[in-house]
Motif scaffolding. Structure first.
Motif, PDB file in Angstrom:
ATOM      1  N   MET A   1       9.096  11.760  -8.098  1.00 51.78           N
ATOM      2  CA  MET A   1       7.613  11.394  -8.188  1.00 51.78           C
ATOM      3  C   MET A   1       7.632   9.879  -8.065  1.00 51.78           C
ATOM      4  O   MET A   1       6.752   9.573  -7.583  1.00 51.78           O
ATOM      5  N   ARG A   2       8.486   8.941  -8.596  1.00 51.67           N
ATOM      6  CA  ARG A   2       8.270   7.685  -8.327  1.00 51.67           C
ATOM      7  C   ARG A   2       8.116   7.236  -7.015  1.00 51.67           C
ATOM      8  O   ARG A   2       7.604   6.207  -7.002  1.00 51.67           O
ATOM      9  N   THR A   3       9.264   7.664  -6.495  1.00 51.17           N
ATOM     10  CA  THR A   3       9.295   7.073  -4.930  1.00 51.17           C
ATOM     11  C   THR A   3       7.993   7.492  -4.056  1.00 51.17           C
ATOM     12  O   THR A   3       7.770   6.611  -3.631  1.00 51.17           O
ATOM     13  N   LEU A   4       7.493   8.667  -4.197  1.00 52.34           N
ATOM     14  CA  LEU A   4       6.381   8.996  -3.357  1.00 52.34           C
ATOM     15  C   LEU A   4       5.292   8.120  -4.023  1.00 52.34           C
ATOM     16  O   LEU A   4       4.541   7.755  -3.157  1.00 52.34           O
ATOM     17  N   CYS A   5       5.109   8.049  -5.216  1.00 51.23           N
ATOM     18  CA  CYS A   5       3.788   7.164  -5.613  1.00 51.23           C
ATOM     19  C   CYS A   5       3.904   5.699  -5.292  1.00 51.23           C
ATOM     20  O   CYS A   5       2.949   5.278  -5.063  1.00 51.23           O
ATOM     21  N   SER A   6       5.182   5.258  -5.470  1.00 50.57           N
ATOM     22  CA  SER A   6       5.457   3.788  -5.226  1.00 50.57           C
ATOM     23  C   SER A   6       5.117   3.658  -3.635  1.00 50.57           C
ATOM     24  O   SER A   6       4.517   2.557  -3.347  1.00 50.57           O
ATOM     25  N   SER A   7       5.625   4.525  -2.847  1.00 54.02           N
ATOM     26  CA  SER A   7       5.096   4.414  -1.395  1.00 54.02           C
ATOM     27  C   SER A   7       3.669   4.142  -1.135  1.00 54.02           C
ATOM     28  O   SER A   7       3.196   3.430  -0.379  1.00 54.02           O
ATOM     29  N   THR A   8       3.004   5.076  -1.864  1.00 50.67           N
ATOM     30  CA  THR A   8       1.615   5.036  -1.686  1.00 50.67           C
ATOM     31  C   THR A   8       0.866   3.979  -2.038  1.00 50.67           C
ATOM     32  O   THR A   8       0.124   3.261  -1.447  1.00 50.67           O
ATOM     33  N   LEU A   9       1.421   3.453  -3.342  1.00 56.72           N
ATOM     34  CA  LEU A   9       0.785   2.130  -4.148  1.00 56.72           C
ATOM     35  C   LEU A   9       1.086   1.107  -3.329  1.00 56.72           C
ATOM     36  O   LEU A   9       0.165   0.022  -2.985  1.00 56.72           O
ATOM     37  N   ILE A  10       2.173   0.775  -2.385  1.00 56.84           N
ATOM     38  CA  ILE A  10       2.617  -0.331  -1.683  1.00 56.84           C
ATOM     39  C   ILE A  10       1.686  -0.086  -0.420  1.00 56.84           C
ATOM     40  O   ILE A  10       1.264  -1.064   0.029  1.00 56.84           O
ATOM     41  N   GLY A  11       1.174   1.071   0.291  1.00 58.69           N
ATOM     42  CA  GLY A  11       0.391   1.154   1.212  1.00 58.69           C
ATOM     43  C   GLY A  11      -0.905   0.609   0.840  1.00 58.69           C
ATOM     44  O   GLY A  11      -1.388  -0.253   1.554  1.00 58.69           O
ATOM     45  N   GLU A  12      -1.471   0.887  -0.381  1.00 61.42           N
ATOM     46  CA  GLU A  12      -2.717   0.511  -0.952  1.00 61.42           C
ATOM     47  C   GLU A  12      -2.731  -0.945  -0.925  1.00 61.42           C
ATOM     48  O   GLU A  12      -3.779  -1.749  -0.534  1.00 61.42           O
ATOM     49  N   PHE A  13      -1.460  -1.627  -1.271  1.00 63.94           N
ATOM     50  CA  PHE A  13      -1.374  -3.067  -1.538  1.00 63.94           C
ATOM     51  C   PHE A  13      -1.847  -3.692  -0.018  1.00 63.94           C
ATOM     52  O   PHE A  13      -2.581  -4.679  -0.225  1.00 63.94           O
ATOM     53  N   PHE A  14      -1.460  -3.372   0.922  1.00 65.76           N
ATOM     54  CA  PHE A  14      -1.644  -3.877   2.119  1.00 65.76           C
ATOM     55  C   PHE A  14      -3.132  -3.376   2.746  1.00 65.76           C
ATOM     56  O   PHE A  14      -3.972  -4.290   3.305  1.00 65.76           O
ATOM     57  N   VAL A  15      -3.719  -2.241   2.328  1.00 64.91           N
ATOM     58  CA  VAL A  15      -5.125  -2.040   2.448  1.00 64.91           C
ATOM     59  C   VAL A  15      -6.185  -2.845   1.763  1.00 64.91           C
ATOM     60  O   VAL A  15      -7.193  -3.211   2.294  1.00 64.91           O
ATOM     61  N   SER A  92       1.395  12.619  -3.859  1.00 64.22           N
ATOM     62  CA  SER A  92       2.551  12.106  -4.284  1.00 64.22           C
ATOM     63  C   SER A  92       2.762  12.324  -5.625  1.00 64.22           C
ATOM     64  O   SER A  92       3.827  12.776  -5.997  1.00 64.22           O
ATOM     65  N   VAL A  93       1.687  12.734  -6.443  1.00 63.46           N
ATOM     66  CA  VAL A  93       1.945  13.176  -7.920  1.00 63.46           C
ATOM     67  C   VAL A  93       2.250  14.550  -7.883  1.00 63.46           C
ATOM     68  O   VAL A  93       3.251  15.047  -8.566  1.00 63.46           O
ATOM     69  N   HIS A  94       1.669  15.469  -7.128  1.00 64.12           N
ATOM     70  CA  HIS A  94       1.691  16.680  -6.971  1.00 64.12           C
ATOM     71  C   HIS A  94       3.098  17.396  -6.561  1.00 64.12           C
ATOM     72  O   HIS A  94       3.946  17.689  -7.350  1.00 64.12           O
ATOM     73  N   PHE A  95       3.551  16.625  -5.546  1.00 65.20           N
ATOM     74  CA  PHE A  95       4.700  17.040  -4.982  1.00 65.20           C
ATOM     75  C   PHE A  95       6.025  16.430  -5.509  1.00 65.20           C
ATOM     76  O   PHE A  95       7.043  16.927  -5.506  1.00 65.20           O
ATOM     77  N   GLY A  96       5.900  14.950  -6.045  1.00 67.08           N
ATOM     78  CA  GLY A  96       6.832  14.252  -6.689  1.00 67.08           C
ATOM     79  C   GLY A  96       7.264  15.061  -8.037  1.00 67.08           C
ATOM     80  O   GLY A  96       8.325  14.957  -8.253  1.00 67.08           O
ATOM     81  N   ARG A  97       6.171  15.524  -8.567  1.00 60.66           N
ATOM     82  CA  ARG A  97       6.522  16.499  -9.955  1.00 60.66           C
ATOM     83  C   ARG A  97       7.519  17.738  -9.362  1.00 60.66           C
ATOM     84  O   ARG A  97       8.433  18.116 -10.365  1.00 60.66           O
ATOM     85  N   LYS A  98       7.098  18.306  -8.368  1.00 58.68           N
ATOM     86  CA  LYS A  98       8.127  19.561  -7.887  1.00 58.68           C
ATOM     87  C   LYS A  98       9.237  19.170  -7.581  1.00 58.68           C
ATOM     88  O   LYS A  98      10.176  19.815  -7.790  1.00 58.68           O
ATOM     89  N   VAL A  99       9.507  18.130  -6.756  1.00 58.31           N
ATOM     90  CA  VAL A  99      10.689  17.622  -6.546  1.00 58.31           C
ATOM     91  C   VAL A  99      11.412  17.050  -7.665  1.00 58.31           C
ATOM     92  O   VAL A  99      12.754  17.462  -7.812  1.00 58.31           O
TER      93      VAL A  99
END
Length: 116
Positions: A1-15, A92-99
């Motif tokens: 989950m951490r990888t997916l969520c972190s990727s989303t947060l880094i994208g938000e940083f730029f936005v 990211s949270v949903h599928f990250g938890r499943k992974v």
């Protein structure tokens, strides 16, 4: 989950940074205010990358998503982008938890001795 969520947060940083550039053009918003708010939000998006796995990290991520959508009051395109990133956060949270669950299951199976 951490990888997916972190990727989303880094994208938000730029936005958030690009939204700050757009917000500077808005009449009635001072440059200092825009960059103070954007700077805090950008810092939070990066800091949350390390907090995702800790208690309350996901909840803080949701708070950031709500703030991102609410920033559409000043930069209307952020209503759309905030909603897109909220959807990405959910995924990211949903599928990250499943992974993570699948990894734990495979690790537990690997540790069990074969009885055949």
């Amino acid at each position: 989950m951490r990888t997916l969520c972190s990727s989303t947060l880094i994208g938000e940083f730029f936005v958030i940074g690009f939204a700050g550039l757009v917000a500077m053009k808005q009449p009635g918003l001072s440059t200092g205010t825009v960059w103070t708010v954007c700077g805090v939000a950008m810092f939070l998006s990066v800091a949350l990358c390390g907090m995702v796995g800790r208690p309350g990290g996901v909840a803080l991520g949701w708070a950031l998503q709500i703030a991102l959508i609410a920033s559409g009051v000043f930069v209307p395109m952020m209503f759309f982008l905030g909603a897109v990133f909220a959807l990405l956060w959910w995924a990211s949270v949903h599928f990250g938890r499943k992974v993570d669950e699948a990894k734990a299951r495979f690790a537990a199976q690997a540790q069990q001795p074969d009885t055949a």
